[in-house]
Scaffold this motif. Sequence first.
Motif, PDB file in Angstrom:
ATOM      1  N   THR A   1       0.848  -1.180   0.000  1.00 27.04           N
ATOM      2  CA  THR A   1       0.000   0.000   0.000  1.00 27.04           C
ATOM      3  C   THR A   1       0.892   1.241   0.000  1.00 27.04           C
TER       4      THR A   1
ATOM      5  N   THR B   1       0.976   5.604  -0.283  1.00 33.69           N
ATOM      6  CA  THR B   1       0.139   6.759   0.008  1.00 33.69           C
ATOM      7  C   THR B   1       0.648   7.981  -0.740  1.00 33.69           C
TER       8      THR B   1
ATOM      9  N   VAL C   1      -0.018  11.829  -0.528  1.00 38.16           N
ATOM     10  CA  VAL C   1      -0.656  12.886   0.245  1.00 38.16           C
ATOM     11  C   VAL C   1      -0.804  14.110  -0.651  1.00 38.16           C
TER      12      VAL C   1
ATOM     13  N   VAL D   1      -3.235   4.925  -1.988  1.00 39.67           N
ATOM     14  CA  VAL D   1      -4.223   5.720  -1.269  1.00 39.67           C
ATOM     15  C   VAL D   1      -3.910   7.193  -1.494  1.00 39.67           C
TER      16      VAL D   1
ATOM     17  N   ASN E   1      -4.727  10.822  -0.315  1.00 40.26           N
ATOM     18  CA  ASN E   1      -5.285  11.429   0.887  1.00 40.26           C
ATOM     19  C   ASN E   1      -5.142  12.946   0.801  1.00 40.26           C
TER      20      ASN E   1
ATOM     21  N   SER F   1      -9.997  10.218   1.674  1.00 42.37           N
ATOM     22  CA  SER F   1      -9.067   9.359   0.944  1.00 42.37           C
ATOM     23  C   SER F   1      -9.788   8.596  -0.153  1.00 42.37           C
TER      24      SER F   1
ATOM     25  N   THR G   1      -8.852   5.107  -2.711  1.00 44.45           N
ATOM     26  CA  THR G   1      -7.884   4.036  -2.926  1.00 44.45           C
ATOM     27  C   THR G   1      -7.989   3.493  -4.336  1.00 44.45           C
TER      28      THR G   1
END
Length: 107
Positions: A28, A30, A32, A52, A54, A79, A81
């Motif tokens: 996973t 992320t 941002v 993800v 976010n 968020s 995904t």
Amino acid sequence: MRKRISIALLSAAMMLMVSCSSNPAPKTHTVVIDGFKFQPALLTVNVGDTVVFNNQDMVPHNAVAEGKFDSGKLEQGKSWTYTAKDKGTFNYICTYHPNMKGQMIVQ
Ligand SMILES: [Cu+2]
């Protein structure tokens, strides 16, 4: 004695099969969204990984790679995904702020 050796060989062979046949476990990642930027702007993932997005900004953003993915409107703190399915290099933007650019490489 002979039996013990064959069992040892068998278990070694099985361990080898397991380590060779399985792909790396999905990860996973992320991204941002902060300060009108995708961070990191360049992300390399493997097929099967999830990404993800976010949004930490006070204004809504999205992440859209035309014909590939569309996060929809992401309000602050929200968020979305994405699971990487196809290999390739995908450029994406925030359609509200088209100067916000990111790139995802799926390998
Ligand atoms: Cu935006």
